[in-house]
Design a protein around this motif. Sequence first.
Motif: not given
Lengths: 342, 626
Positions: B46, B242-248, B425-426, B428-429
Amino acid sequence: MNAMTPITRPDEWATDQEVRWCPGCGDYAILKAVQRTMPDLGTARENTVFVSGIGCSSRFPYYMETYGFHTIHGRAPAVATGIKLANPELDVWIVTGDGDGLSIGGNHMLHLLRRNLDVQLLLFNNEIYGLTKGQYSPTSRTGTRSPTTPFGSVERPLAPCAFAMGAGARFVARTIDTAQKNMPEVLKRAHAHKGTSFVEIFQNCIVYNADVFAAFTEKKNAADNQLWCVHGQPLLFAGGAKGLRLNHETVELEVVDIAVGDTTEVLIHDETNRVQAQFLIDMPFGPFPMALGVLYCDPATSFEVAVESQRNRVVGDKVADFNALLRKGQSWEIKAKELRAV
Amino acid sequence: MATAFNDVFETQNNQPAEAEAVVVRFAGDSGDGMQLTGGQFTLSSALSGNDFATFPDFPAEIRAPQGTTFGVSAFQINFGSVDIETAGDEPDVLVAMNPAALRTNIQSLKKGGLAIIDTGEFGARNLAKAGYAVNPLTDDSLAQWQILAFDISAQTLAAVKPFGLGNKEALRCKNMWTLGLALWMFDRDRAPLIAWLQSKFSKNPVLAQANAAALNAGHAYGETAEIGGPLKQYHVDAAVAEPGYYRTVTGGESLALGLVAGAKLAGLEMFFGSYPITPASPILHNLARLKEFGVTTFQAEDEIAAICSAIGASYAGQLGVTSSSGPGIALKGEALGLAIITELPLVIVNSQRGGPSTGLPTKTEQSDLYQAVYGRNGDAPLIVLATRAPSDCFDVAIEACRLATQFMTPVMVLTDGYIANAAEPWRVPDRAEFHAFPVDFDAEPDADGRVLPYARDPQTLRRKWIKPGTPGMMHRIGGIEKAIDTGHINYEPANHQAMTDIRKAKIDGVANFIPPQAPEIGNSKGRLAVVGWGSTYGAIRKAVQRARAKGLDVSHIHIRHIWPLPANLGELLRGYDKVLVPEMNTGQLKTVLRDQYLIDARPLNKVSGHPFKIAEIEAAIDGMLG
């Protein structure tokens, strides 16, 4: 409950629904006693919920002008647990029977008592299955003849109050359907107790198990065979002519005849004494009278209070930041054409 | 899936070779810490910006006897610079920590793939436990793979010697040694893992140091052993994301978060009543910590109490949720009927596993669709939704909360063991991206002063929701047939007919309040539609992509709303010459589609406890269009 609760009359706690029990059923007397008691409790009808399972007794909620939930067989304690945890302000009553509460729902009963949820549990014990037409129940006496035991049941019956004690109940009481004077007092005590109040009510099933309790409920037998236990008072019956004492050598109860007015040897009822309560519950009827009233009352923290206080302690001044929750753990940010760990 | 590992070029100028996607499987004894190793390797993937999918595959036994084949625990990860949809068909690299792990996993290793084997565990006793008459390292039974066999145990013991651990404790560091080697192989930064070890063993700094030393030693081994052997270093670029905040996120985590979000969007507190069962328990574990979000969790005495308590909470005005796996859902069946007849909102999550009965507790399957759609006494319709991937659980949970509260009905969410445990990976909305669907409780009698709990909204057929505690609105509900308006007991023939019709019409009508079905990939007419639901999503998607790349006219349709089905689905499916339905069961959605639309849906079934391979679906597509 609060000063604003309007004063009500017993008839205001009754619905317009036609009561559908058999004529002469003991349930009528219990319904009447409950409806008579409710105005004295100082609670509002809209804050009261009656929850039941399946069986004759479980029709009870339909006749109470309160909120009511007629659930499925044996599961009323579980439904009541969800109700009370969701809204601890509600005054929750569970109505069940010997089949509903101790056979199909025995497990839920056990855990309700163990957790000590603040509810009143009225167990109508008629020692028979009524609604399914007369089969023996877990409280039926050995030898009970029924459609499923045409040659007499060979099982040993369960003692409801002993079960409750074993499960860790903090309030155990016993009364009789026709005890219109005593039952409201027992119900008031049950209501006042914070925690699960277990009330066994001997209820006469006039169709399938008539007069099974007559040996102590019939008028002519009552005085000699009913022992109404009152906290702080000597355990007397037969109009004060007999009492219970503890034989210190055998560590057993025994019946003593009272010499004129001398009750020095007679046990004083201490409802907070667990061992004594167990003695009263376990004494066999026949050689001994039937112990009635509040047999055991020793309050402990109730479940919903424990849940709430833990929540308050754990939450403290934590703010529920949902965006932060979503971003918890192994997270990273991708900016346009850039990657960095956070 | 494009696992380019075997197509890569020779390492040149000591620069790592480039690979698009790689599948690695770590396999060892239950006590070897393979799930932990896999989890940390996932974190490393990740942080390197790879897309990935994982497949933890572990035995039902907590600590099966050491060295046995049934005690083997494995963790597979597919990571890449391209879109990753599944955990991969065949590993490119297998790490086998003992003979049992080798025996149970080697056959799935890609031909020519690399097996890294700890010879320290290949004593006579372990070989016998694994069922090897002859040490496979000494005959030519492994000839079709590249084998790198050496004594990882000894290497680990040497690396941690300075810390004075006992032999058993020292050998526990083997997994970190192996992880270190894997980090070297894939050109990864060790620093985040060292930091993680320091935090994990903050109370025992010696263990932290020993594990870090093992990790570093494994990494150093790669650097020095590279020359001449099969060991090569590869670099997998970051995926374009896509740009953004991610988490597993695993399915269990994502579902819990989605339920919290869903309750919030409905403006309700949540009550979660559940009884522990594999593989559903992680949802309860996750929610039990979230008290500040208005979540009450209740570990009930059994499955029945779990759902009944949730029904009680819904009756009292919270959003009741319960969760289980197939056997537990079976126990909840009667109570589901109660929630249906009393028309209370309720979310039921089923993390499916292999069945019937206890079946395969830790293995995945999709065989509870019939149970969800049909499995109750009486005509007892409810809404059924299915999640297709770990991150999708979040959206599906919110949708379940929306439908349950908007229609006053139980909603069953079908997820499965694979989704529950797999991570991906997700992005995060943000809270601001959600649309609220606040609940209105009914607090006033109708114009004529009557309390009618079963009076309905004409559009949705939703009944009123009256909270106990509301003055002047006292009423009784229960499991006996209700009178059509008051909810009183009513046995009359016409009333039962009307109530049964209404319950059916209400659920059927939900189809008008859900998105119409569109193909994921491909045209909305054509020669073949591959129709899936649930965790087969990734494998079907990749198989359809490959088939389309070959020029085949095939589309992928993936159904989230299992019951009722989307209103346009029948028309959509009739636009294809053929319909193929891959499922991890013996053909349950296939039967529903045939029944609903009288179409010749063809099954593709697998119930091995393992997800579909892309190649299996690809072959079926070829077969249909060949």
